[in-house]
Design a protein around this motif. Structure first.
Motif, PDB file in Angstrom:
ATOM      1  N   PHE A 161       0.835  -1.201   0.000  1.00 41.13           N
ATOM      2  CA  PHE A 161       0.000   0.000   0.000  1.00 41.13           C
ATOM      3  C   PHE A 161       0.871   1.253   0.000  1.00 41.13           C
ATOM      4  N   LYS A 256     -10.255   1.241   2.439  1.00 40.09           N
ATOM      5  CA  LYS A 256      -9.448   0.502   1.461  1.00 40.09           C
ATOM      6  C   LYS A 256     -10.322  -0.554   0.798  1.00 40.09           C
ATOM      7  N   PRO A 257     -10.070  -0.840  -0.472  1.00 43.33           N
ATOM      8  CA  PRO A 257      -9.148  -0.133  -1.369  1.00 43.33           C
ATOM      9  C   PRO A 257      -9.766   1.177  -1.836  1.00 43.33           C
TER      10      PRO A 257
END
Length: 274
Positions: A161, A256-257
């Motif tokens: 990430f 997220k995402p």
């Protein structure tokens, strides 16, 4: 200059040997656009591309600032003589008690003594000098333009990430640093305060990021730093532990995402508001 010009300059400040192709790729423009803008910046005198020598590594370990008081009729002559001396890296006209300040780079204290007594002493019109040793250079003139680039700290223990987000943000010209947990984030922020923090919640502990936001808001130096939480806690079994009644600690929350365009839009909004 527009924002594209500033991003080109900031990328060259990071690495003056960076190619036009690399700059174009990072900014999402054509190589021809970068080349034309660089030519214009150079022609206008906004930008100069030069090699910068580190005096200490080159063997010049003594650096001093010398404050000069000079008789007015001799000011122009003194400046011209000083300009010819290779030991002097910069000359500044100043107001106040002194008339000129010179930045002098030398090999040793013995070199300084001979410079003061055998070189500087022979310039007509100098009434008085004051010398201050430079103990450490914390920030150099070549670092100045980088301050125009917003600095964003990404705090997340997921290296994928962090790297993906770094690539997205750097392509837009932001300066990026990273931290793996709340403790590391606070240490990094105190040493180099960012303009924005992108913060995960679940790191060393389930609410590590939330605890970090408390500590950021409690620190007078960091209190006003925008905090954008980007976390997958809403899709986890720990959602009930998330203290939504204390959302004043953060500026926004994204799950997220998150799509790159949505992240960039929120980053831009928070930076503009700050």
């Amino acid at each position: 200059m527009d924002e594209t010009d500033r991003r080109i300059i900031n990328l060259l400040c990071e690495n003056g040997r960076r190619s036009n192709v690399d700059i174009a790729r990072r900014l999402g423009v054509s190589e021809g656009t970068v080349r034309k803008r660089l030519d214009q910046l150079l022609e206008d005198g906004v930008l100069e591309i030069k090699g910068v020598v580190d005096p200490v590594k080159a063997g010049y370990e003594t650096r001093v600032l010398i404050f000069l008081t000079i008789e007015l009729p001799h000011m122009q002559e003194a400046e011209e003589l000083l300009h010819r001396m290779p030991e002097i890296s910069s000359i500044y006209w100043v107001t106040g008690e002194h008339d000129l300040v010179i930045d002098v780079i030398l090999r040793s204290d013995d070199h300084l003594r001979s410079f003061l007594t055998e070189r500087l002493n022979r310039i007509p019109g100098i009434i008085r000098t004051e010398t201050s040793h430079v103990l450490r250079v914390q920030k150099k003139p070549v670092d100045w333009t980088r301050n125009a680039t917003p600095h964003i700290l990404i705090v997340d223990d997921d290296p994928d990430f962090v790297e993906t987000t770094r690539m997205v943000l750097e392509r837009e010209g932001y300066e990026i640093s990273g931290a793996r947990n709340g403790d590391e984030a606070l240490e990094t922020m105190v040493a180099n305060p960012p303009d924005l923090v992108i913060l995960d919640i679940m790191m060393d502990g389930i609410l590590d990021g939330w605890d970090a936001s408390w500590r950021i808001r409690s620190n007078p130096q960091l209190h006003d730093t925008p905090i954008l939480v980007v976390s997958s806690i809403t899709a986890s079994d720990y959602l009930s532990m998330f203290p939504t009644d204390e959302d004043h600690l953060i500026d926004n929350f994204l799950s997220k995402p998150v799509a790159p365009e949505k992240l960039l839009a929120e980053v831009d909004r928070l930076l503009r508001r700050a």
